[in-house]
Enzyme design. Structure first.
Site, PDB file in Angstrom:
ATOM      1  N   ASP A 212      -9.816 -13.799  -3.897  1.00 53.23           N
ATOM      2  CA  ASP A 212      -8.692 -14.252  -3.313  1.00 53.23           C
ATOM      3  C   ASP A 212      -7.573 -13.780  -4.263  1.00 53.23           C
ATOM      4  O   ASP A 212      -6.663 -14.387  -4.685  1.00 53.23           O
ATOM      5  CB  ASP A 212      -8.508 -15.847  -3.125  1.00 53.23           C
ATOM      6  CG  ASP A 212      -7.288 -16.323  -2.091  1.00 53.23           C
ATOM      7  OD1 ASP A 212      -6.741 -15.308  -1.570  1.00 53.23           O
ATOM      8  OD2 ASP A 212      -7.081 -17.570  -2.312  1.00 53.23           O
ATOM      9  N   ASN A 217      -1.724 -16.207  -6.630  1.00 56.48           N
ATOM     10  CA  ASN A 217      -2.671 -16.801  -7.349  1.00 56.48           C
ATOM     11  C   ASN A 217      -2.805 -16.061  -8.934  1.00 56.48           C
ATOM     12  O   ASN A 217      -3.820 -16.102  -9.744  1.00 56.48           O
ATOM     13  CB  ASN A 217      -4.111 -16.379  -6.823  1.00 56.48           C
ATOM     14  CG  ASN A 217      -4.413 -17.271  -5.759  1.00 56.48           C
ATOM     15  OD1 ASN A 217      -3.635 -18.431  -5.636  1.00 56.48           O
ATOM     16  ND2 ASN A 217      -5.378 -16.752  -4.770  1.00 56.48           N
ATOM     17  N   ASP A 230      -6.419 -20.312  -9.399  1.00 57.19           N
ATOM     18  CA  ASP A 230      -7.137 -20.575  -7.893  1.00 57.19           C
ATOM     19  C   ASP A 230      -8.603 -19.917  -7.774  1.00 57.19           C
ATOM     20  O   ASP A 230      -8.537 -18.741  -7.091  1.00 57.19           O
ATOM     21  CB  ASP A 230      -6.295 -20.267  -6.982  1.00 57.19           C
ATOM     22  CG  ASP A 230      -6.379 -20.885  -5.458  1.00 57.19           C
ATOM     23  OD1 ASP A 230      -7.587 -21.379  -5.427  1.00 57.19           O
ATOM     24  OD2 ASP A 230      -5.355 -21.327  -4.799  1.00 57.19           O
TER      25      ASP A 230
END
Length: 411
Positions: A212, A217, A230
C-alpha cells in the site's frame, strides 16, 4: 533477517547509554516508564519477565503482544507499552483515512512529554487477525525509516484501541509536497526518494511487502525526516494474499498486479515511479480521472502520467524505467538507494542551472545494469502490454477486486 542486529541501523542513546533505533537525541522510551515498570524493564533486559504483572488493556491478546515486545527488546525504544489515557493530554481529532481515525496529542509521564499521534482502527475493540497482524508487523519493521510505534491505549471515543505513534509535524508526503512545492529543489526530491527506497529495502530484507505504498502512507516530521507508515496491508512475500488480491490506491498498483499476477518487490518499484511523478507535479497521478475499471484497463494498455515540463531528463529516465509494464525492465528494488544517491550531484547541478536537462541525462552505470538483470524478479508468462478480452471480462465480472482501492476525486 533482523535489521537491528546490524549496528548501522542503531545508535547509542544519550540518556540511558543503550542502543536506540531513532537518532541519539530522540525519545528515550525507558524514561517514559512508570517507577514500577522501570524495575520490570530492568528484569526484561535480563530476559526475566514478571508474569504476575498485570497490563491493564483489558484484552489478553494485546497483553501478550505487549509482553512479547518487551521480552524481546534489544534497544531502549523498540518495545510496546500500555499507556493509560490519564497520561495523554490535548487530544485532538485530525483526519479520517481508510478505516482509521487519526488524533494528535501529548504523552506525559515523569515530568516528560512528547507529541504523539493516535491511530484508531475501526472495530479494533474486537482484536481480529488483521488488526493483530498490523500491530505485529509494524513492530517487526522498526527501523530509522519506519514511523516509531510507542504503545497502545484506549480510543478517545468509544471502546476501540489506538496505536500510539510518533507525531509527524508535516503530516503525510502529499501534504508536505503541497505545502513546500514552490521551494522543493531537485536535490530535495532525490533525498526524499533515497530515504523512501531505504525504508522499502528494510521491509524487503525482512521478507515483507508493504502493498500500500503511496504518498498518504509516508509521513514527514519537523526535521523533514521521512517515515513509512500504515502496515494494514503489509504481508510476508510468501503470503497467499500477495498472489490472490488486488488492494491499494489504483494509480500506484503495478500492471502485473492488476492482471492478478503475484505482488513482488518489483511491484513496489512501480509505486515509487508514481511517487517520483507526484514530486514533480504537485498532484496525485490520474487525479483528473475516476479510479475505476476503465482506468485500470488504460493502465494495462500502457497509460502513464504525462511528464511534467522542466523535469530533468536523468530523473525522467529513471522514473520511466520504474513504471515499465515489465517488472524485469524496472530497476531492482535493492539497487534503488544506490541509483538515487548517484543522482545527487546531477540534481545539484540542475538546481544551480549549470547543466541543462539535456546534458544531465542519466543512465544506469553498467555494473548496476548487470546486477539488475540477475536480481530482478520476473514472470515467465507475463501478458503483453495491451489488455485482452478475457482481462476486460475479469474486471467487469469481479466487482470485489476494487473494493479496497481508494477513490480520489479529481482536482
Amino acid at each position: 533477517m533482523d535489521i537491528l542486529d546490524d549496528s548501522k541501523n542503531t545508535s547509542i542513546c544519550m540518556q540511558c547509554n543503550q542502543r536506540i533505533i531513532n537518532y541519539s537525541n530522540q525519545l528515550c522510551r525507558k524514561q517514559f516508564l512508570s517507577p514500577s515498570r522501570i524495575n520490570e524493564y530492568s528484569k526484561i533486559r535480563g530476559v526475566q519477565i514478571n508474569q504476575e504483572n498485570k497490563i491493564e488493556s483489558g484484552n489478553l491478546i494485546i497483553d501478550e503482544f505487549i509482553k512479547e515486545t518487551q521480552l524481546n527488546s534489544k534497544c531502549c525504544d523498540d518495545f510496546i507499552e500500555w499507556v493509560s489515557c490519564s497520561n495523554l493530554e490535548n487530544i485532538k481529532y485530525l483526519t479520517f483515512g481508510g478505516n482509521s481515525k487519526i488524533y494528535s496529542g501529548t504523552w506525559k509521564l515523569n515530568q516528560l512529554s512528547t507529541n504523539i499521534a493516535l491511530k484508531v482502527t475501526k472495530n479494533s475493540n474486537n482484536i481480529n487477525d488483521n488488526i493483530l497482524n498490523e500491530l505485529k508487523i509494524h513492530h517487526k519493521c522498526r527501523s530509522q525509516n519506519i514511523i516509531p510505534f510507542y504503545g497502545i491505549t484506549k480510543s478517545p471515543e468509544g471502546d476501540e484501541y489506538a496505536m500510539i505513534i510518533k507525531h509527524a509535524e508535516h503530516g503525510d508526503l502529499r501534504n508536505y509536497i503541497r505545502k513546500f512545492f514552490p521551494k522543493l529543489t531537485w536535490t530535495d526530491r532525490i533525498k526524499i526518494l533515497i530515504e523512501l527506497s531505504k525504508a522499502l529495502n528494510s521491509l524487503h530484507q525482512m521478507n515483507l511487502l508493504h502493498m500500500d505504498f503511496h504518498c498518504k502512507n509516508i509521513l514527514v516530521d519537523e526535521a523533514d525526516r521521512i517515515f513509512l507508515s500504515d502496515f494494514g496491508l503489509c504481508q510476508p512475500i510468501d503470503s497467499e494474499m500477495v498472489s490472490s488480491s488486488i488492494q491499494g490506491v489504483l494509480p500506484y498498483i503495478a500492471p502485473e498486479v492488476l492482471r492478478n499476477k503475484p505482488y513482488t518487490k518489483q511491484s513496489e518499484v512501480y509505486s515509487i515511479s508514481m511517487i517520483m511523478w507526484e514530486l514533480t507535479s504537485n498532484k496525485p497521478p490520474f487525479s483528473n480521472k475516476h479510479h475505476d475499471v476503465e482506468l485500470a484497463l488504460s493502465i494495462l494498455d500502457g497509460l502513464r502520467p504525462n511528464t511534467v515540463e522542466g523535469t530533468p531528463d536523468f530523473y525522467t529516465n529513471i522514473m520511466k524505467q520504474c513504471w515499465d509494464s515489465d517488472p524485469l525492465k524496472r530497476p531492482d528494488a535493492s539497487l534503488l538507494p544506490k541509483i538515487f544517491e548517484e543522482m545527487i550531484e546531477l540534481c545539484k547541478m540542475a538546481d544551480d542551472k549549470t547543466v541543462s536537462s539535456k546534458v544531465a541525462f542519466y543512465s544506469l552505470p553498467p555494473q548496476i545494469e548487470s546486477e539488475r538483470e540477475t536480481k530482478s524478479f520476473g514472470f515467465d508468462n507475463m501478458l503483453p502490454a495491451y489488455h485482452s478480452e478475457s482481462e476486460e471480462k475479469l474486471f467487469m465480472s469481479n466487482e470485489n477486486s476494487f473494493v479496497d482501492i481508494d477513490i480520489e476525486p479529481g482536482i
